[in-house]
Scaffold this motif. Structure first.
Motif, PDB file in Angstrom:
ATOM      1  N   ILE A  54       0.818  -1.205   0.000  1.00  0.00           N
ATOM      2  CA  ILE A  54       0.000   0.000   0.000  1.00  0.00           C
ATOM      3  C   ILE A  54       0.857   1.263   0.000  1.00  0.00           C
ATOM      4  N   GLY A  55       2.130   1.166   0.313  1.00  0.00           N
ATOM      5  CA  GLY A  55       2.996   2.340   0.435  1.00  0.00           C
ATOM      6  C   GLY A  55       2.937   3.278  -0.751  1.00  0.00           C
ATOM      7  N   GLU A  56       3.675   3.005  -1.779  1.00  0.00           N
ATOM      8  CA  GLU A  56       3.763   3.871  -2.965  1.00  0.00           C
ATOM      9  C   GLU A  56       3.046   3.208  -4.142  1.00  0.00           C
ATOM     10  N   LEU A  57       1.750   3.364  -4.228  1.00  0.00           N
ATOM     11  CA  LEU A  57       1.000   2.785  -5.345  1.00  0.00           C
ATOM     12  C   LEU A  57       1.246   3.613  -6.612  1.00  0.00           C
ATOM     13  N   PRO A  58       1.629   2.959  -7.694  1.00  0.00           N
ATOM     14  CA  PRO A  58       1.874   3.685  -8.944  1.00  0.00           C
ATOM     15  C   PRO A  58       0.549   4.030  -9.642  1.00  0.00           C
ATOM     16  N   LEU A  59       0.013   5.180  -9.351  1.00  0.00           N
ATOM     17  CA  LEU A  59      -1.262   5.599  -9.937  1.00  0.00           C
ATOM     18  C   LEU A  59      -1.091   6.218 -11.317  1.00  0.00           C
ATOM     19  N   GLY A  60       0.149   6.497 -11.712  1.00  0.00           N
ATOM     20  CA  GLY A  60       0.394   7.125 -13.013  1.00  0.00           C
ATOM     21  C   GLY A  60      -0.180   6.355 -14.189  1.00  0.00           C
ATOM     22  N   PRO A  61       0.089   5.026 -14.306  1.00  0.00           N
ATOM     23  CA  PRO A  61      -0.463   4.284 -15.447  1.00  0.00           C
ATOM     24  C   PRO A  61      -1.990   4.284 -15.493  1.00  0.00           C
ATOM     25  N   LEU A  62      -2.634   4.166 -14.324  1.00  0.00           N
ATOM     26  CA  LEU A  62      -4.101   4.184 -14.303  1.00  0.00           C
ATOM     27  C   LEU A  62      -4.623   5.560 -14.694  1.00  0.00           C
ATOM     28  N   SER A  63      -3.988   6.596 -14.193  1.00  0.00           N
ATOM     29  CA  SER A  63      -4.403   7.957 -14.518  1.00  0.00           C
ATOM     30  C   SER A  63      -4.228   8.242 -16.004  1.00  0.00           C
ATOM     31  N   ALA A  64      -3.094   7.816 -16.566  1.00  0.00           N
ATOM     32  CA  ALA A  64      -2.843   8.034 -17.998  1.00  0.00           C
ATOM     33  C   ALA A  64      -3.843   7.264 -18.853  1.00  0.00           C
ATOM     34  N   ALA A  65      -4.150   6.019 -18.454  1.00  0.00           N
ATOM     35  CA  ALA A  65      -5.112   5.215 -19.220  1.00  0.00           C
ATOM     36  C   ALA A  65      -6.510   5.821 -19.133  1.00  0.00           C
ATOM     37  N   ALA A  66      -6.878   6.312 -17.959  1.00  0.00           N
ATOM     38  CA  ALA A  66      -8.201   6.930 -17.801  1.00  0.00           C
ATOM     39  C   ALA A  66      -8.304   8.207 -18.640  1.00  0.00           C
ATOM     40  N   GLU A  67      -7.226   8.980 -18.666  1.00  0.00           N
ATOM     41  CA  GLU A  67      -7.226  10.209 -19.479  1.00  0.00           C
ATOM     42  C   GLU A  67      -7.317   9.874 -20.969  1.00  0.00           C
ATOM     43  N   ALA A  68      -6.583   8.837 -21.397  1.00  0.00           N
ATOM     44  CA  ALA A  68      -6.651   8.415 -22.804  1.00  0.00           C
ATOM     45  C   ALA A  68      -8.049   7.918 -23.153  1.00  0.00           C
ATOM     46  N   LEU A  69      -8.689   7.231 -22.218  1.00  0.00           N
ATOM     47  CA  LEU A  69     -10.054   6.760 -22.444  1.00  0.00           C
ATOM     48  C   LEU A  69     -11.013   7.935 -22.608  1.00  0.00           C
ATOM     49  N   MET A  70     -10.875   8.944 -21.782  1.00  0.00           N
ATOM     50  CA  MET A  70     -11.737  10.127 -21.902  1.00  0.00           C
ATOM     51  C   MET A  70     -11.481  10.856 -23.220  1.00  0.00           C
ATOM     52  N   ASP A  71     -10.214  10.969 -23.612  1.00  0.00           N
ATOM     53  CA  ASP A  71      -9.900  11.615 -24.891  1.00  0.00           C
ATOM     54  C   ASP A  71     -10.530  10.842 -26.044  1.00  0.00           C
ATOM     55  N   ALA A  72     -10.419   9.514 -26.010  1.00  0.00           N
ATOM     56  CA  ALA A  72     -10.990   8.688 -27.076  1.00  0.00           C
ATOM     57  C   ALA A  72     -12.511   8.790 -27.084  1.00  0.00           C
ATOM     58  N   ALA A  73     -13.123   8.860 -25.904  1.00  0.00           N
ATOM     59  CA  ALA A  73     -14.578   8.997 -25.835  1.00  0.00           C
ATOM     60  C   ALA A  73     -15.023  10.338 -26.422  1.00  0.00           C
ATOM     61  N   ARG A  74     -14.258  11.404 -26.129  1.00  0.00           N
ATOM     62  CA  ARG A  74     -14.582  12.710 -26.717  1.00  0.00           C
ATOM     63  C   ARG A  74     -14.453  12.669 -28.227  1.00  0.00           C
ATOM     64  N   LEU A  75     -13.386  12.029 -28.714  1.00  0.00           N
ATOM     65  CA  LEU A  75     -13.174  11.905 -30.156  1.00  0.00           C
ATOM     66  C   LEU A  75     -14.311  11.129 -30.809  1.00  0.00           C
ATOM     67  N   ALA A  76     -14.749  10.057 -30.158  1.00  0.00           N
ATOM     68  CA  ALA A  76     -15.858   9.264 -30.696  1.00  0.00           C
ATOM     69  C   ALA A  76     -17.134  10.090 -30.743  1.00  0.00           C
ATOM     70  N   ALA A  77     -17.369  10.874 -29.703  1.00  0.00           N
ATOM     71  CA  ALA A  77     -18.575  11.713 -29.672  1.00  0.00           C
ATOM     72  C   ALA A  77     -18.529  12.773 -30.757  1.00  0.00           C
TER      73      ALA A  77
END
Length: 134
Positions: A86-109
């Motif tokens: 639980i110490g240093e959870l690497p949230l960077g990859p999840l955050s980057a993937a979530a941001e890419a998903l939102m960008d792709a969803a906007r592009l699709a819309a």
């Protein structure tokens, strides 16, 4: 590839078969015919990619890839939590993937537009089907 397909078809007609159903002799295409067919296929694919449905398809594929990345990153985090890391959870990859998903969803819309596959972009009908004869 065509030669292999021809060989498979020829093998099917060996033995007991109706006459006249064999594929006939194999003829290789000329370089000019190959180039012409490749250019025609390239042009058709480019036209499809630039069409509204093609742009939407590309945007949806990007959204699906981003969703897979987000899922993988979330599973890695859940595994780390389960192991007590639980110490240093690497949230960077999840955050980057979530941001890419939102960008792709906007592009699709944005690329969906008013096409036959996008019923949300069409205006609702204000006429009743029963009163259309008047």
């Amino acid at each position: 590839m065509r030669a292999a397909a021809h060989a498979r078809e020829a093998a099917r007609s060996r033995g007991v078969a109706w006459s006249g159903l064999d594929p006939g002799p194999f003829g290789r295409r000329s370089s000019e015919a190959l180039l012409r067919d490749a250019c025609a296929l390239h042009d058709a694919l480019a036209a499809r990619r630039e069409s509204p449905a093609g742009r939407l398809s590309v945007a949806l594929a990007k959204a699906q890839a981003a969703a897979r990345d987000a899922h993988s990153a979330a599973e890695a985090l859940r595994g780390a939590l389960a192991r007590g890391e639980i110490g240093e959870l690497p949230l960077g990859p999840l955050s980057a993937a979530a941001e890419a998903l939102m960008d792709a969803a906007r592009l699709a819309a944005l690329s969906g537009g008013a096409c036959a596959t996008n019923t949300a972009s069409s205006r609702p009908s204000t006429t009743s089907p029963r009163n259309s004869a008047s």
